[in-house]
Scaffold this motif. Sequence first.
Motif, mmCIF file in Angstrom:
data_model
loop_
_atom_site.group_PDB
_atom_site.id
_atom_site.type_symbol
_atom_site.label_atom_id
_atom_site.label_comp_id
_atom_site.label_asym_id
_atom_site.label_seq_id
_atom_site.Cartn_x
_atom_site.Cartn_y
_atom_site.Cartn_z
ATOM 1 N N ASP A 160 26.795 38.981 39.563
ATOM 2 C CA ASP A 160 27.878 38.823 38.593
ATOM 3 C C ASP A 160 27.832 39.944 37.558
ATOM 4 O OD1 ASP A 160 28.632 36.520 39.900
ATOM 5 O OD2 ASP A 160 27.562 35.189 38.524
ATOM 6 N N ASN A 177 29.064 43.199 39.072
ATOM 7 C CA ASN A 177 30.525 43.196 39.189
ATOM 8 C C ASN A 177 31.189 43.377 37.831
ATOM 9 O OD1 ASN A 177 30.400 42.788 41.962
ATOM 10 N ND2 ASN A 177 30.462 40.567 41.776
ATOM 11 N N TYR A 178 30.623 42.737 36.811
ATOM 12 C CA TYR A 178 31.175 42.877 35.460
ATOM 13 C C TYR A 178 31.063 44.316 34.971
ATOM 14 C CZ TYR A 178 31.326 42.665 30.352
ATOM 15 O OH TYR A 178 31.618 42.910 29.039
ATOM 16 N N GLN A 211 33.578 46.463 36.741
ATOM 17 C CA GLN A 211 34.921 46.193 36.249
ATOM 18 C C GLN A 211 35.153 46.821 34.884
ATOM 19 O OE1 GLN A 211 35.844 42.034 35.958
ATOM 20 N NE2 GLN A 211 38.022 42.364 35.678
ATOM 21 N N GLN A 214 35.669 50.509 35.223
ATOM 22 C CA GLN A 214 36.716 50.946 36.144
ATOM 23 C C GLN A 214 37.708 51.921 35.517
ATOM 24 O OE1 GLN A 214 38.722 47.735 38.086
ATOM 25 N NE2 GLN A 214 39.786 49.057 39.527
#
Length: 503
Positions: free
Chosen positions: A204, A207-208, A211, A214
């Motif tokens: 998690d 992924n955070y 993101q 990004q």
Amino acid sequence: RALPARPQTPLGRWRTSFLAAHNAPSLPSPDFISKMPGVEEDVPLKEPGVAESRPCKPETSGPTQEDKSSPEDHPSCSLEGRVKETIHNAFWDHLKEQLLAAPPDFSCALELLKEIKEILLSLLLPRQNRLRSEIEEALDMDLLKKEAEHGTLNVPHLSKYILNMMTLLCAPVRDEAVQKLENITDPVRLLRGIFQVLGLMKMDMVNYTIQSLQPQLQEHSIQYERAKFQELLNKQPRLLDHTTKWLAQAAADLSMPPPSCPDTPNSSSGVSSSPSEAAISPEPLSPAMVLSQGFLNLLLWDPEDEEFPETLLMDRAWLQELEAQLNQLTILASVLLVASSFSGSVLFGSPQFVDKLKRTTKALMEEFNSRPEEEAMVTVSERVSQEIHQSLKNMGLAALSSDNTASLIGQLQNVAKKENCVRSVIDQRIHLFLKCCLVLGVQRSLLDLPGGLTLIEAELAELGQKFVNLTHHNQQVFGPYYTEILKTLLPPAQALETEVESL
């Protein structure tokens, strides 16, 4: 550049000694294969801190369509899986024996607590200094080691503290998994469950982080691609010739009246004109409209034509994939439209029937990859006719007459011909929808779908989003070049110094 060797985890060290003792072949670092009751039974147990090995086949609950073989057909995978499971079970059994010994042996437990501490610290954000200090104090390894030497190490108490900290740090999606751990009283099962959920929490966090970075990564990608292209352009001044020709053709296409079909079905056939057509009127010409038309033309590009725009060469494979999807949707929508004209509103008013007919048609259309479309459409037409006949019968409605059945099959088979009127109209409608997506966005375009496309709304939304994403990134990278080219193609009053990059 070679990466530094990563220190082995407790499981990694146990695995090495276990393999050596049993003369087993060396295997990649394993995942937890067995599942622990009461802890997210739908998620396989993971070992945090150990790189996952890539399985020979993705693990699923059953054989996939691509791989109907049994484990015996893959002896290496089967053997590796059994060895992994044996190693993991042996490790946790050994830990249980240590904790139940008199006096208890905390050596493995200490190693596990050390790694748990490292994982918890890795989940913290830079500003969370108070929690960092709290974890360092609560899991002071020097102090815990002394407690272990005196036989006073309280594993249940430490596990409870770790669970409380996990509750603070986990994403909302992991709350239920952490709560399930609180009901486990066995210390070994609890530690094993903690490792599992911590592994998910680490993912998690990754992924955070991705993101949150990004926007910066995307901007870097845009600037990098543009700089590399400029380097090539400096060496080859004529590098934009094909791009210029591509945009000139798009402008010419917009100046011509749209093609028409003399036998276009009327509104009763479900392909009546849409207000979207007025919204996408080709006049007056603007940079945005020319570029949108240019992108649409790429979906009709002749594979033999080597004059592909230089600015889109890297995206050519993706565009060809989108073109294939568009062709399949055109046929699917045409089949559904023809079928609905023979079935009546009652039958096509059933979502279950429409969904089944779509799935059946899609499955049969896979034969287009191995057979000519006209041959494959024979099978499609016969199967669709059978589905309609059976559904009418099941609903107590009048069956199709032999003449209507023959007419239905014949019209469905004709869909395989690109000059077929229904197919031509549907193809125009889908291109119109995609043009709307480029100008208005996908969601707004879905609010006003051209006639005949409502039954494939979900598929169109997916296709439109892919197309918009691809073209948007390309515009961001090459917008300045497009702007300069379009200034030479459009009258000054129409160009209006619009920067394509910002559209």
